[in-house]
Enzyme design. Structure first.
Site, short mmCIF file in Angstrom:
data_model
loop_
_atom_site.label_atom_id
_atom_site.label_comp_id
_atom_site.label_asym_id
_atom_site.label_seq_id
_atom_site.Cartn_x
_atom_site.Cartn_y
_atom_site.Cartn_z
N ASP A 22 0.88 -1.17 0.00
CA ASP A 22 0.00 0.00 0.00
C ASP A 22 0.92 1.21 0.00
OD1 ASP A 22 -1.68 2.13 0.54
OD2 ASP A 22 -2.32 1.41 2.51
N LYS A 86 2.71 11.09 -3.34
CA LYS A 86 1.70 10.42 -4.16
C LYS A 86 0.81 11.42 -4.89
CE LYS A 86 -1.86 6.85 -3.49
NZ LYS A 86 -2.35 5.90 -2.46
N GLU A 186 -7.32 0.36 -4.48
CA GLU A 186 -7.32 0.28 -3.01
C GLU A 186 -8.64 -0.27 -2.45
OE1 GLU A 186 -6.06 4.23 -2.02
OE2 GLU A 186 -4.06 3.85 -2.82
N ASP A 210 -12.89 5.47 2.58
CA ASP A 210 -11.46 5.56 2.89
C ASP A 210 -11.07 6.99 3.22
OD1 ASP A 210 -8.69 5.64 2.96
OD2 ASP A 210 -8.40 4.47 1.13
P1 ADP Z 1 -3.04 7.45 3.78
O1 ADP Z 1 -3.93 6.40 3.24
O2 ADP Z 1 -3.41 8.82 3.34
O3 ADP Z 1 -1.60 7.16 3.55
P2 ADP Z 1 -3.62 6.54 6.51
O4 ADP Z 1 -4.75 5.66 6.17
O5 ADP Z 1 -2.41 5.90 7.07
O6 ADP Z 1 -3.23 7.53 5.36
O7 ADP Z 1 -4.19 7.62 7.56
C1 ADP Z 1 -3.39 8.57 8.15
C2 ADP Z 1 -4.25 9.48 8.96
O8 ADP Z 1 -4.86 8.74 10.02
C3 ADP Z 1 -3.47 10.62 9.60
O9 ADP Z 1 -4.18 11.83 9.45
C4 ADP Z 1 -3.46 10.21 11.06
O10 ADP Z 1 -3.38 11.33 11.92
C5 ADP Z 1 -4.79 9.50 11.20
N1 ADP Z 1 -4.84 8.61 12.35
C6 ADP Z 1 -3.99 7.62 12.69
N2 ADP Z 1 -4.35 7.04 13.83
C7 ADP Z 1 -5.47 7.68 14.25
C8 ADP Z 1 -6.33 7.55 15.38
N3 ADP Z 1 -6.10 6.64 16.32
N4 ADP Z 1 -7.39 8.37 15.47
C9 ADP Z 1 -7.64 9.29 14.53
N5 ADP Z 1 -6.87 9.48 13.45
C10 ADP Z 1 -5.80 8.67 13.31
MG MG Z 2 -4.59 4.84 2.23
#
Ligand code: ADP
Ligand code: MG
Length: 618
Positions: A22, A86, A186, A210
């Site tokens: 991912d 990205k 995804e 998502d």
């Molecule tokens: P992406 O798909 O954009 O790479 P992710 O799915 O990894 O991102 O999500 C990242 C986001 O999730 C960030 O904004 C992070 O602050 C938020 N995040 C991670 N853990 C938590 C949590 N426990 N509660 C709320 N938000 C969270």
């Molecule tokens: Mg993602």
């Protein structure tokens, strides 16, 4: 126990592992299928963290540091610490111009190839190179953990990624020393992780919500007989958990009268806001201690305050869900499953709102929302490794693909919403005598005139033997593979000369642009049809003029004076009609010329001219 031995060399055959990746905007992960229990597993570092922040820091010697170790440099070296790569994949400077403030590092517009470059420590990098650095880190992590040189992967991309962005992702893999066996959407991967669609005969309709760090995507999928079809997608490429953080920062700034600081202080405040947000996913209040300059702050945030702050942002995502539902042509009662993806769905308020909206569906949130895409990619990788035969993955193309024909008209070869892989071919011919080459321009979009659509590329088929107009038979073939990459080939069937290109667009479209193109095609539908009909009548008239004038020139002796004068009059009349831009006038003048020339045309016109009347011309 089975021991695979290569019977040719006598050596032990190593079973090849294909990993699932991912490659996220905020975070990236690599996963594989654990042989002992057949379950997908995200590969963690020695500290037990599976998440690799998609951040690259360049040290003084220009050496890239990827992931957690790069994260801290967001504060001390923002200009050399690259995030959100990205977003820039397959993009031109024009695409991101309005969002430039989003990036703390330097984005270069060198105009040479239209695609953006990023400057860090005096060196220019392309988004492909930077993505490759993240992929390399994941490859090394997996190779180390699995004690085997990992060379193949399945990589996920958003469902709305276009050809150019998919191609860029594939190239980044290549650069990292990974063969990307398949690009998977995804939402498809996330559904797979929940086992949705794994049974051969099940029919499911799924919504995948998502909400990541900086992007929001909603996809409505249909799974039938193991075939995944994307019915619709919607979202916002600049909406996510980062906006929660920003809202908290603004709230604190006014509550505690914090002055605008330098870049470093802004970052520190932002990181404190993220910590508060994460704390509020499992408690009702949060307090963050932060020293900024000479001041020390105790930054408080209650759950109620937080929910107030994010309410408008979450509402926006729900509006996108409504649009996606509308586009899918389904009703909420049709949605049987909802899959929650992305770290931001950990925020209880988000989960509540989604549950409320899709109130008749089963909500899937048991798997870590930040791992679920990588886990699904690992399942797909396992399928490709030949370990499961129960799955086939199919997506649809979001916009029509076609070529430009005479008069600037769009001739669609693969219509929108066609399941990929897809192939289609159509025959064309030339419009001028002795034409030895034709330009084939490939477009994507729904409008009738190519100028309103997006050009993907063009190439020239040359070396066509000189023949009268209309005689060459040119077959144009479109092949759209499972990754959504388009191959266009042109072949002149009489001579066999052939040319193939892989279409690599100059730059990409955002999902909102795709949406705009679709909307435009609806609002302009009637005007487009009228214009198309007019252009078609004009093109036909011009072709008839061309052949008739040619006929007059070459065969004047075969007509009597009366016939010649009549013909010339009809030609003049048609030329005049062509200036009117009135379809009916053009058509009747064309018919008139046809009538006049018919008797001797039937007698004398050679096959080539008769043929020239048939078939679309490029
Ligand atoms: P992406 O798909 O954009 O790479 P992710 O799915 O990894 O991102 O999500 C990242 C986001 O999730 C960030 O904004 C992070 O602050 C938020 N995040 C991670 N853990 C938590 C949590 N426990 N509660 C709320 N938000 C969270
Ligand atoms: Mg993602």
């Amino acid at each position: 126990m089975k021991i695979p031995i290569n019977i040719v060399t006598g050596q032990l055959k190593e079973e090849e592992i294909i990993v699932g990746i991912d490659l996220g905007t905020t975070n990236s992960l690599v996963a594989y299928i654990n042989k002992s229990d057949q379950k997908p597993l995200a590969i963690a570092d020695s500290a037990g963290d599976a998440i690799v922040p998609s951040i690259i820091y360049f040290d003084e010697n220009h050496q890239p540091v990827v992931g957690k170790q790069a994260h801290e440099h967001l504060i001390d070296h923002p200009e050399r610490t690259i995030y959100s790569v990205k977003r820039l994949l397959g993009k031109s400077y024009k695409d991101i111009e309005t969002h430039e403030s989003h990036f703390a590092y330097k984005i270069i517009d060198d105009n040479s190839e239209g695609l953006v470059k990023i400057e860090a420590g005096g060196i220019y990098y392309s988004p492909i190179e930077l993505s490759a650095m993240i992929l390399k880190e994941l490859k090394e992590r997996a190779s180390h953990f699995l004690r085997s040189d990992i060379k193949k992967a399945v990589v996920t991309v958003p469902a709305y990624f276009n050809d150019s962005q998919r191609q860029a992702t594939r190239n980044a893999g290549k650069l990292a020393g990974l063969e990307v066996l398949r690009i998977v959407n995804e939402p498809t991967a996330a559904s797979l992780a929940y086992g949705l669609g794994l049974k051969a005969d099940e029919l499911q309709t799924i919504a995948v919500y998502d909400l990541g760090g900086g992007t929001f995507d909603i996809s409505i999928l249909n799974i039938e007989n193991g075939i995944f079809e994307v019915l619709s997608t919607n979202g916002d490429t600049y909406l996510g958990g980062d906006d929660f953080d920003r809202a908290i920062v603004e709230f604190w700034k006014s509550k505690y009268q914090i002055a605008d600081g330098n870049k470093q202080q802004i970052q520190e405040l932002r990181l404190a806001a993220e910590r508060a947000k994460i704390a509020l996913s499992s408690s009702t209040s949060s307090e963050q201690k932060l020293s900024l300059g000479d001041n020390i702050y105790n930054l408080n945030l209650s759950l109620a305050e937080f929910q107030n702050l994010i309410f408008p942002i979450v509402t926006k995502t729900m509006d996108c869900c409504k649009l996606a539902m509308k586009d899918s042509g389904l009703t909420l009662a049709d949605i049987k499953h909802v899959v929650l993806v992305g770290g931001s769905t950990r925020t209880p308020f988000v989960k509540e709102q989604v549950t409320q909206f899709f109130n008749q569906a089963q909500i899937h949130d048991q798997i870590n929302p930040d791992e679920v895409v990588a886990l699904g990619a690992a399942i797909q990788a396992d399928v490709l490794a030949g370990n499961r035969r129960d799955l086939l993955l199919i997506d649809v193309t979001p916009l029509s693909l076609g070529i430009e024909t005479l008069g600037g008209l769009m001739d669609t070869i693969i219509p929108r919403n066609t399941k990929v892989p897809a192939a289609a071919a159509r025959e064309y011919t030339t419009s001028k005598d002795g034409q030895t080459h034709i330009k084939i321009s490939v477009y994507q979009g729904e409008r009738d005139m190519v100028v309103e659509n997006r050009k993907l590329g063009e190439f020239v088929l040359s070396g066509i033997p000189a023949m009268p107009a209309g005689l060459p038979k040119i077959e144009i073939k479109f092949q759209l593979n499972a990754d959504g990459i388009l191959k266009v080939s042109a072949k002149e069937l009489r001579s066999g000369i052939e040319q193939t290109v892989e279409v690599k667009p100059q730059y990409g479209l955002t999902d909102s642009e795709v949406e705009k193109m679709l909307l435009d095609s609806f609002t302009h539908a009637q005007a487009d049809i009228n214009l198309r009909l007019l252009v078609e009548s004009q093109t036909e008239a011009q072709q008839l003029l061309y052949t008739t004038e040619k006929f007059l020139k070459n065969h004047a002796d075969k007509l009597n004076q009366e016939e010649e004068k009549q013909t010339q009059d009809a030609i003049d009349k048609l030329k005049l009609a062509l200036q009117s831009n009135d379809r009916q006038v053009v058509i009747s003048a064309t018919e008139f010329l046809n009538e006049v020339t018919k008797p001797f045309a039937e007698r004398l016109m050679d096959i080539a001219i008769a043929e020239a009347m048939k078939g679309k011309k490029i």
